[in-house]
Design a protein around this motif. Sequence first.
Motif, mmCIF file in Angstrom:
data_model
loop_
_atom_site.group_PDB
_atom_site.id
_atom_site.type_symbol
_atom_site.label_atom_id
_atom_site.label_comp_id
_atom_site.label_asym_id
_atom_site.label_seq_id
_atom_site.Cartn_x
_atom_site.Cartn_y
_atom_site.Cartn_z
ATOM 1 N N GLU A 136 0.823 -1.205 0.000
ATOM 2 C CA GLU A 136 0.000 0.000 0.000
ATOM 3 C C GLU A 136 0.860 1.259 0.000
ATOM 4 O OE1 GLU A 136 -3.308 -0.092 -0.256
ATOM 5 O OE2 GLU A 136 -3.169 -2.287 -0.308
ATOM 6 N N TRP A 137 2.154 1.118 0.222
ATOM 7 C CA TRP A 137 3.005 2.271 0.472
ATOM 8 C C TRP A 137 3.647 2.848 -0.772
ATOM 9 C CZ3 TRP A 137 2.551 4.513 5.024
ATOM 10 C CH2 TRP A 137 2.088 3.758 6.097
ATOM 11 N N ARG A 320 -2.157 18.228 0.099
ATOM 12 C CA ARG A 320 -3.206 19.221 0.305
ATOM 13 C C ARG A 320 -4.544 18.573 0.637
ATOM 14 N NH1 ARG A 320 -1.412 21.271 -4.849
ATOM 15 N NH2 ARG A 320 0.090 22.990 -4.634
ATOM 16 N N SER A 321 -4.855 17.497 -0.081
ATOM 17 C CA SER A 321 -6.186 16.904 0.013
ATOM 18 C C SER A 321 -6.337 15.921 1.165
ATOM 19 C CB SER A 321 -6.525 16.177 -1.302
ATOM 20 O OG SER A 321 -6.456 17.069 -2.393
ATOM 21 N N HIS A 322 -5.247 15.252 1.531
ATOM 22 C CA HIS A 322 -5.353 14.157 2.497
ATOM 23 C C HIS A 322 -4.456 14.322 3.718
ATOM 24 C CE1 HIS A 322 -7.814 11.755 -0.291
ATOM 25 N NE2 HIS A 322 -7.059 12.279 -1.234
ATOM 26 N N GLY A 323 -3.669 15.398 3.764
ATOM 27 C CA GLY A 323 -2.847 15.634 4.932
ATOM 28 C C GLY A 323 -1.442 15.087 4.788
ATOM 29 N N THR A 324 -0.616 15.333 5.798
ATOM 30 C CA THR A 324 0.803 15.010 5.722
ATOM 31 C C THR A 324 1.201 13.781 6.537
ATOM 32 O OG1 THR A 324 1.275 16.537 7.564
ATOM 33 C CG2 THR A 324 1.386 17.440 5.326
ATOM 34 N N GLU A 325 0.236 13.116 7.143
ATOM 35 C CA GLU A 325 0.550 11.881 7.851
ATOM 36 C C GLU A 325 0.854 10.773 6.840
ATOM 37 O OE1 GLU A 325 0.899 11.435 11.154
ATOM 38 O OE2 GLU A 325 0.614 13.619 11.317
ATOM 39 N N ILE A 329 -1.253 9.530 3.416
ATOM 40 C CA ILE A 329 -0.706 9.671 2.059
ATOM 41 C C ILE A 329 -0.819 8.348 1.306
ATOM 42 C CG2 ILE A 329 1.406 10.098 0.729
ATOM 43 C CD1 ILE A 329 2.245 11.980 3.068
ATOM 44 N N ALA A 330 -0.405 7.257 1.946
ATOM 45 C CA ALA A 330 -0.469 5.944 1.288
ATOM 46 C C ALA A 330 -1.904 5.561 0.971
ATOM 47 C CB ALA A 330 0.181 4.894 2.183
#
Length: 386
Positions: A136-137, A320-325, A329-330
Amino acid sequence: MNASASPSAGESASGSSGGSAGGSVVRLGALVPLTRPGWVDAGRQLLAGLELAAAEVNDGGGVGGRALELVVRDTAADPERAVAAVEELAGLGVAAVVGEYHSVVARAAAARADALGMPYLCSSAVLDALTEGPTEWVARLAPAQSHGWRTYADFLLGAGHRRIAVAIQPSAYWASGTRVLRERFAARGGSVVEIGVGIGVEGTSVQGLCDALVGERSTALLLLVGYPEPAAAIVRAVRGDRRLGEVLIGAPAGQPEFAGWAEALGGDGAGIPFLRYLPERLGPLGERVRKELRERLGEEPSFVAFEGWDSVTVLAEVLRSHGTERADIAAAWPRVEVEGTRGPIRFSRTPGIGVWQWVWAPVRVVDRDPADITGRFRVVHGEDVL
């Protein structure tokens, strides 16, 4: 230029703070071959695309008002160095890793990123088995080798070649490409002969390679070898051998894409078909980026520079859309859709490929025009796939 955590020689951070608020940054790790034995021309092009996209993101306000910073690490085509870089970047707190050109290096980086839970967007490496199994990464922009090299095999078969030879050095990447070619040719009654080049006691000299080509009666020779050497030496030898005047030289891995090829070989480097992941004509976005890249590079950008720009642009949209965690991201790979320089980019699962894959970037077979080897490419096969 923003500073990274004490970058050493060949390792840097880059980005523009224009348009962002405060001193907070979002860091991306960037893997790039900048020194030999890496393909330095490719690394320079890739880095130019990565940096241009990061600067544009920041000029547009960054990521939620935070500057996007690239923390660059030189892999020098060394898998162990890439693994160490991924581990270091994870410790520095980057949100994700991007880049790399060499397939065997990207495979090592992808395996370590998967183990660490680090999102990795591979820009340019094409090896199908980028990871041992589904992950998934990891996601990838470049088309899988099996897709591109089948296109190249179809070009050769369509041109009437049924018996070809490959000048090959030991590498998982070259071996994988040879399997693709062999399967495609066997299905059409053709054959592929391997000639090992220049490494170890079984390696063939350049002159020995020419003699083997004559003996095998091959009508095409593919350069599955390093750039600039021994690829350039092989081209000079074959071009200078009167017995091989009708033999087509090909380079599916794209060595002739880079300006150094024309500088090293002059007219001998023309008419050598290779895979290029660009449409025949760019759209408005692609043309704008091409002009910016040309100004930054001082030469016409290669498809690798576009891969770099697209990669950072995709990651910026994810951030931007899903954050920086990292986990977020994955999880966003299958949901992101971005207008890239070469068409709309979205990721999906593809049979036989363990990473999230863009299906597909445009794939064409081109060569350098003998009438203008430094500036003009001719499309000899392929259709845009957008």
